[in-house]
Every structure is written in C-alpha cells, then in structure tokens.
Design an enzyme around this catalytic site. Structure first.
Site, short mmCIF file in Angstrom:
data_model
loop_
_atom_site.label_atom_id
_atom_site.label_comp_id
_atom_site.label_asym_id
_atom_site.label_seq_id
_atom_site.Cartn_x
_atom_site.Cartn_y
_atom_site.Cartn_z
N HIS A 1 -12.06 5.10 -0.71
CA HIS A 1 -12.34 4.23 0.52
C HIS A 1 -13.22 3.01 0.30
CE1 HIS A 1 -11.89 7.75 3.85
NE2 HIS A 1 -10.60 7.12 3.25
N ARG B 1 -8.85 17.78 6.16
CA ARG B 1 -9.85 18.09 4.94
C ARG B 1 -10.95 18.71 5.43
NH1 ARG B 1 -8.90 12.71 2.42
NH2 ARG B 1 -6.55 12.67 1.41
N ARG C 1 -2.64 -1.95 -3.57
CA ARG C 1 -3.90 -0.92 -3.20
C ARG C 1 -3.64 0.03 -4.46
NH1 ARG C 1 -5.52 1.90 2.08
NH2 ARG C 1 -7.43 2.81 1.16
N ASN D 1 0.71 -1.28 0.07
CA ASN D 1 -0.10 0.09 -0.17
C ASN D 1 0.95 1.34 -0.07
OD1 ASN D 1 -1.78 1.93 0.57
ND2 ASN D 1 -2.37 1.16 2.61
N GLU E 1 -8.55 -3.61 4.88
CA GLU E 1 -8.39 -3.49 3.75
C GLU E 1 -7.47 -4.43 3.22
OE1 GLU E 1 -8.38 -0.69 5.55
OE2 GLU E 1 -8.81 1.25 4.39
#
Ligand code: ADP
Length: 400
Positions: free
Chosen positions: A184, A245, A94, A7, A388
């Site tokens: 996501h 964010r 990923r 990842n 994940e």
C-alpha cells in the site's frame, strides 16, 4: 501529457487515462484531468468490461477474456476507437512487489521486466499478472511508448532494519529474502503528499500516521515524509484486521490448525487470507456497510467491528510511540473515507495524546477530503481519499 495507468490484480485490470498538468507543481492530483477509467473484471472466464468517459454514458459488456494480455488488448482497443483518447504519451504500471531491488519508480526496459519476473517467486499472488500486463502493453503499443513501473513496496524502503527484520534465524532471512517489505506504499505516499499540500507542510516536517482502510488495510508511520514503519510485512497478511485477512496472529496457530483440521499449511494460509478478518469474525460479510447495518442485532457483526477498531487503535498508538508524537492521523481507503463510525471508534479514548474528533465534521466527511479533528486538538485528523493512479501518473511523467 496523457498517461494511461494500468493496475493488474489477480483477476482484474483497472485503468485510468489521466492528463497530467506539468505546470501545476502538484505531486498528487492537483491540476490533473481524469479523461477515462474502467475495469475488466473476472479475467480468466466470462468477464465484465466497464468503460467510462467523463460526461458520457458508461459502456458495459460481458465477454470472455482469457488472460491479462487479452484484457490489456481490449482496453487499448477501446481507447484507440475514441479519437479524443487514442493518443497517450506514456503508460504507468502499478506493481505490487519491488522486492529489495526497486526502491523507487523506474522506466521499464527488458532488464526491468526480467527483474520483475524473478520477483514472482516472493510475490506469486501479485506480480505475475502485472508482468503479463506489461508484456501485453508492450506487444500492442511497441517499445516507442515509454512505460514506468511504480511499486507498492518502494515507499517503505526507508524503514530501518530494526523495524523491517523478523526475529528469526538471520541466515534464513538472508537466504530467502525475508523481511517486512510493506505494501500500500502508493496509498500511504499519496496521503502524505496530499497532507503536505493541504496544510502547506514541507516534506521534512510531515510526521504523520496514515491508516489506509479498504478491503486490505494497513497503517504507516511517516517521519519527514518517509515511511519508518508499516503494518503489512513479508506479505500483505500481517498487521491490521482486514476484509478477509486476519492480520497479526500467533504463528503457532498455523501448525495447530493444520493438525486439528487435517490440512496443509498452504490451506491454512489461504483461510487466513480469504476466510478471516471481518468476514471470518462476523460470518456475515467483509463489507463494513453490512456490518454496520447489522451492528445492533448481530453480536458477531458487533464483535467484528470492535476487533477491527481495537487493532487499528493499537497500531495507531504504537506508531505515536515510534514517531514520538505526530502532527496528524490520516484516514484513506473505502472504509477510512466513508465510515465515520469506524473513524470514531478507532479514535475513541485517544484524548490522552491530544487526538479528538469533531463529531459533526466526522459525520459529514464521507468520500470527501477534509479535516475531522476538533478545532484545538493537538493531533489533527484528516480524511484524504486515495488516488494511487494520480501518483503513478505523476511518477510516470517525472521519469519520462
Ligand atoms: P480495495 O482495498 O479493494 O481498493 P476499497 O478501498 O474500495 O477497496 O474499500 C472497499 C471497502 O470499503 C468495502 O469492502 C467496504 O467495507 C468499505 N466501504 C465502501 N463504502 C463504504 C461506505 N459508504 N460505508 C462504509 N464502508 C464502506
């Protein structure tokens, strides 16, 4: 089958070596064995390496790692130096952005790498690191080790056009491949699959809202096991309030702020990504743990938490309308898994739709999987820790 999951973030490389049991029938993590994990942090200068094997002391060192290629080399070198870890059968990568090209995980070949490179234009912050990670793994391992790309966008490719299209001149959307891609996806898909396993709900009856709340945060409306709307859009900036964010805002603010602060639009976008959200609101931290500690004494920490929870509740309620009701709400991500106060605030006042938390269950569910709704609540609530990597490993096994 042993799968190395890689990842690549903009300045990090996380990895896990997972032994996937092909007999368990689980789509998530049931029956998997996590053999090793680690991270190369702050790639591009003086970096830190952390390698962990289950039951062994953690190995940590500081070393200069110039780029992702070198980072992948270090990880594979370390794995190869351990006889019990040296043989793996496949690599799962990923990939943040699959654009409108990839709607499912895919076996990596030269054409796929070229397509991923062309997507760097719409995902300049995310895809370049992944592509160099893929190239590096190929260079070190050769083409004989099969590799798979699993995308954060592909779960959202089932979102209907009316939910994924921005109301801007349509020709511009077509010309520049602009739409709400969502991100996501691996986390939301994992939540849905795991919910199905936990409650023995068949895929076609998985109608849920998933809230993935980590440093990045997003909500997803899932009908019949498929994403039908999500809060992140063309980039991960849209939607919920996140660590740094802003999430949703009036787009006119970009030129207004650029004008007032005498900076360019790119600078404002960077402020919205890096200086906003919980950090910008509180002026203190992007970490919910610090904000909770400061909650009573610091009005801005309190405001940050209130804005965060209110936005999440608004999205949750909107997605109840999208789905026409729901079976369950799922919390995942560092905040969703570990912060009972935030879960309680998000669900406060939702009794109207049948969502009610059990206070004791909610308070005790920290970093573990389980149900947190009141016994006879019409809408159930679950905490499902994200994994994940397990999903990427399963996808890899499926394609290899
Ligand atoms: P990422 O999106 O980078 O994968 P995580 O899912 O690990 O991030 O979430 C990290 C965030 O989770 C932290 O910034 C912090 O706000 C929150 N967090 C982690 N542990 C706790 C905790 N025990 N209590 C409250 N919040 C936590």
């Amino acid at each position: 089958m042993k799968v190395l999951v890689l990842n690549c973030g903009s300045s990090t490389l996380k990895f896990q070596l997972i032994e996937v049991s092909t007999a368990s029938g689980s789509n998530t993590s049931g029956g998997d064995k996590k053999l090793a994990r680690g991270i190369v942090d702050q790639i591009g200068g003086p970096s830190s390496l952390r390698f962990e094997i289950a039951g062994a002391p953690v190995k940590q060192e500081s070393v200069t790692v110039r780029d992702h290629q070198e980072a992948v080399g270090k990880v594979i070198e370390w794995l190869k130096s351990r006889p019990e870890l040296s043989a793996f059968d496949a690599v799962g990568h990923r990939v943040v952005h699959g654009g409108d090209r990839f709607h499912a995980s895919v076996r990596i070949d030269d054409h796929v790498i070229e397509a991923l490179e062309s997507l760097c234009e719409i995902a300049p912050l995310h895809n370049p690191a992944t592509v160099s990670g893929i190239r590096a793994a190929r260079a070190v391992l050769g083409a004989v080790v099969p590799m798979v790309a699993a995308f954060d966008t592909s779960f959202h490719s089932t979102i209907p056009d009316y939910a994924s299209t921005y109301a801007i001149p349509y020709e511009l959307s077509l010309k520049h491949h602009i739409r709400r891609y969502g991100f996501h996806g691996l986390a939301h898909q994992h939540s849905a699959l795991r919910y199905g396993e936990l409650t023995t709900t068949p895929k076609e009856r998985i109608d849920i809202v998933t809230l993935h709340l980590g440093n990045g945060c997003s909500a997803c409306a899932i009908r019949s096991g498929k994403s039908v709307d999500t809060s992140m859009g063309f980039t991960p900036l849209e939607g919920l309030v996140m660590g740094t964010r802003s999430g949703d805002l009036d787009p006119a603010l970009v030129s207004y702020l650029a004008d007032r602060e005498s900076v360019g639009a790119a600078e404002i976008e960077s402020w919205l990504n890096k200086r906003s959200g919980l950090l910008g609101l509180s002026g203190l931290s992007n970490d919910v743990r610090e904000l909770i500690s400061a909650y009573d004494a610091n009005p801005r920490a309190r405001l940050a938490i209130e804005v965060f929870c209110y936005r999440a509740r608004k999205y949750l309620s909107a997605y109840l309308a999208v789905l026409g009701g729901t079976g369950a709400v799922i919390f995942s991500g560092g905040i969703g898994e570990n912060a009972p106060l935030i879960r309680e605030r998000i669900c406060a006042g939702m009794e109207w739709c049948g969502l009610r938390l059990d206070n004791d269950q909610n308070s005790s569910m920290i970093g573990t999987e389980g149900c947190i709704s009141a016994p006879r609540a019409r809408i159930q609530a679950y905490v499902i820790p994200s994994d994940e990597e397990a999903l990427i490993a399963c996808e890899t096994v499926g394609l290899v």
